[in-house]
Each structure stands twice: as C-alpha cells, then as structure tokens.
Design an enzyme around this catalytic site. Structure first.
Site, PDB file in Angstrom:
ATOM      1  N   GLY A 106       1.069  -1.020   0.572  1.00  0.00           N
ATOM      2  CA  GLY A 106      -0.031   0.043  -0.126  1.00  0.00           C
ATOM      3  C   GLY A 106       0.840   1.629   0.398  1.00  0.00           C
ATOM      4  O   GLY A 106       0.442   2.357   0.523  1.00  0.00           O
TER       5      GLY A 106
ATOM      6  N   ASN B  41       1.637   2.887  -2.592  1.00  0.00           N
ATOM      7  CA  ASN B  41       1.172   3.831  -3.844  1.00  0.00           C
ATOM      8  C   ASN B  41      -0.568   4.481  -2.737  1.00  0.00           C
ATOM      9  O   ASN B  41      -0.497   5.941  -3.189  1.00  0.00           O
ATOM     10  CB  ASN B  41       0.606   3.171  -4.494  1.00  0.00           C
ATOM     11  CG  ASN B  41       1.853   3.623  -5.884  1.00  0.00           C
ATOM     12  OD1 ASN B  41       2.123   4.492  -6.291  1.00  0.00           O
ATOM     13  ND2 ASN B  41       2.334   2.616  -5.473  1.00  0.00           N
TER      14      ASN B  41
ATOM     15  N   ARG C 274      -5.665  -8.946  -8.348  1.00  0.00           N
ATOM     16  CA  ARG C 274      -6.766  -9.705  -8.787  1.00  0.00           C
ATOM     17  C   ARG C 274      -7.675  -8.738 -10.387  1.00  0.00           C
ATOM     18  O   ARG C 274      -7.385  -7.562 -10.197  1.00  0.00           O
ATOM     19  CB  ARG C 274      -7.323  -9.252  -8.078  1.00  0.00           C
ATOM     20  CG  ARG C 274      -7.751 -10.557  -7.081  1.00  0.00           C
ATOM     21  CD  ARG C 274      -9.081 -11.362  -6.642  1.00  0.00           C
ATOM     22  NE  ARG C 274      -8.675 -11.730  -5.287  1.00  0.00           N
ATOM     23  CZ  ARG C 274      -8.762 -13.060  -5.467  1.00  0.00           C
ATOM     24  NH1 ARG C 274      -8.503 -14.320  -6.282  1.00  0.00           N
ATOM     25  NH2 ARG C 274      -7.780 -13.904  -4.139  1.00  0.00           N
TER      26      ARG C 274
ATOM     27  N   HIS D  50       1.181   0.752 -13.157  1.00  0.00           N
ATOM     28  CA  HIS D  50       2.051   0.057 -12.965  1.00  0.00           C
ATOM     29  C   HIS D  50       3.566  -0.047 -13.073  1.00  0.00           C
ATOM     30  O   HIS D  50       3.675   0.963 -14.217  1.00  0.00           O
ATOM     31  CB  HIS D  50       1.387  -1.132 -14.811  1.00  0.00           C
ATOM     32  CG  HIS D  50       1.698  -2.533 -14.886  1.00  0.00           C
ATOM     33  ND1 HIS D  50       2.229  -3.348 -13.998  1.00  0.00           N
ATOM     34  CD2 HIS D  50       3.140  -2.932 -15.831  1.00  0.00           C
ATOM     35  CE1 HIS D  50       2.470  -4.211 -15.252  1.00  0.00           C
ATOM     36  NE2 HIS D  50       3.239  -3.696 -15.731  1.00  0.00           N
TER      37      HIS D  50
END
Ligand code: GRF
Length: 194
Positions: free
Chosen positions: A11, A13, A90, A108
């Site tokens: 976590g 970001n 996911r 990403h």
C-alpha cells in the site's frame, strides 16, 4: 470526488494518495474507503493510522464476479466515484469494469504496453532496456490494458538490480499517481460545478 482505493499488499501508492489528499494536494478529493482482498495486507494498517475507513472483502471460494459484486456494494455504500487500484493483485470481472465505466484506474511499474503482468521491473532488466518507468492507465478486463493516462520514464543503470530499479520506479509511481488523480479530479469537479 470520492475515491475508493483497492489494495492487496504494502500500500505505498495508497499511502501516497491518502497523504496527498490529506495534505490538500488534491483539492476536491476525499478518500472514502480502502478495500483489500487480503486481511493481512500491511496497507490496511497504514490507512487506519491515517484515519481512513478500511474494509476487507476476501474472495473466499467465490467466483470473480461474486467477489467483485461485494466490492462494488462497498464502493457504492460510500459513494465512490473513482476506483484507484494500488497493488490490487486481481483481475477485475467484465461486470465490475462495466459497472464503473471510465472510472477505474491503475498504476503499473513499466512503460506500457511493454512488460505487462508480474515482475515488470525484472522483465525490463532481462530485456536489456535502458529506459524503464511507470504508467497510470484506465482499467478494462484485460491485464494492464486500457487507455494510458500518464507515464514517467526512469533510466536503467548498468549496476541496477530488480530491487534498486524497482525502488527508483516506485518513487516516480507515487508522484505520477497523485498527479494523474489531480487531473481527473480537477476535470470531474469542473464539469460538476459547471
Ligand atoms: C506497485 O509497483 C504498482 O505499480 C504495482 O504493484 C506495486 C504495488 O506497490 N501495481 P504498493 O502496494 O503500492 O506499495
């Protein structure tokens, strides 16, 4: 604009986004809820320490769509208008993607469309590129796909390892994600305020 942040792990970001919102750097935004699919995600504690509501929605043997429907219920309950994936591990179901059209974004650690999927930084090193980076993009039902919102380049050094490169990319991720959200929130709020 109410943000919902989806995480599965560390976590960092998410923390960068919360700190930017709470520090007044994303005017007009509020983090309404952090949702994790893992009860043990370290990011949950970091969100709670910052006074942000957290909800755990584990998949627990259900189909992808059943799981996503429960997450959507949570997001709806807190009025979420922008879903920010931050290390959420996911793939989302087509149902979820169409439930929040153009309202789901992801970060990403590569210059997409290069190096989709896991271990993007390792993929970049193994490919021998001299410039790596990170991308914020809209999310569709395909892995690390969807329109690109913003990218930032990071130089690859001769002595880089996966860890050193990942750390330098991560610093840029934190800034890039906040900037991208600032832009989206500004546009959204200017439309609504006429
Ligand atoms: C980041 O590198 C992000 O780009 C990728 O997963 C990692 C999550 O890290 N999608 P964190 O949980 O935000 O620290």
């Amino acid at each position: 604009m109410k943000l919902g942040i989806l995480i599965s792990g560390r976590g960092s970001n998410m923390t960068a986004i919360i700190d930017a919102v709470q520090g007044g750097r994303i005017p007009g935004a509020e983090v309404a809820v952090v949702v994790s699919d893992k009860a043990e995600a370290p990011g949950l504690e970091r969100a709670r320490e910052r006074g942000v509501r957290t909800v755990v929605v584990e998949r627990s043997g259900r189909t992808r769509e059943e799981h996503d429907r429960e997450i959507a219920e949570v997001l709806d309950r807190y009025g979420v208008e922008l879903v920010c994936l931050a290390g959420y591990m996911r793939l989302l179901s087509p149902w979820f993607v169409s439930r929040f059209p153009d309202r789901i974004i992801n970060i990403h650690p590569s210059l997409l469309p290069e190096f989709r999927g896991l271990d993007a930084q390792r993929q970049a090193l193994e490919a021998g590129v001299t410039v790596a980076g990170c991308t914020v993009h809209y999310v569709d039902e395909h892995l690390d796909n969807g329109d690109i919102i913003a990218q930032r380049q990071v130089e690859v050094r001769d002595d880089d390892t996966v860890d050193t490169l990942s750390a330098r990319i991560l610093e840029q991720e934190h800034e890039l994600y906040v900037e991208a959200i600032q832009t989206i929130v500004r546009k959204h709020n200017s439309v609504w305020s006429g």
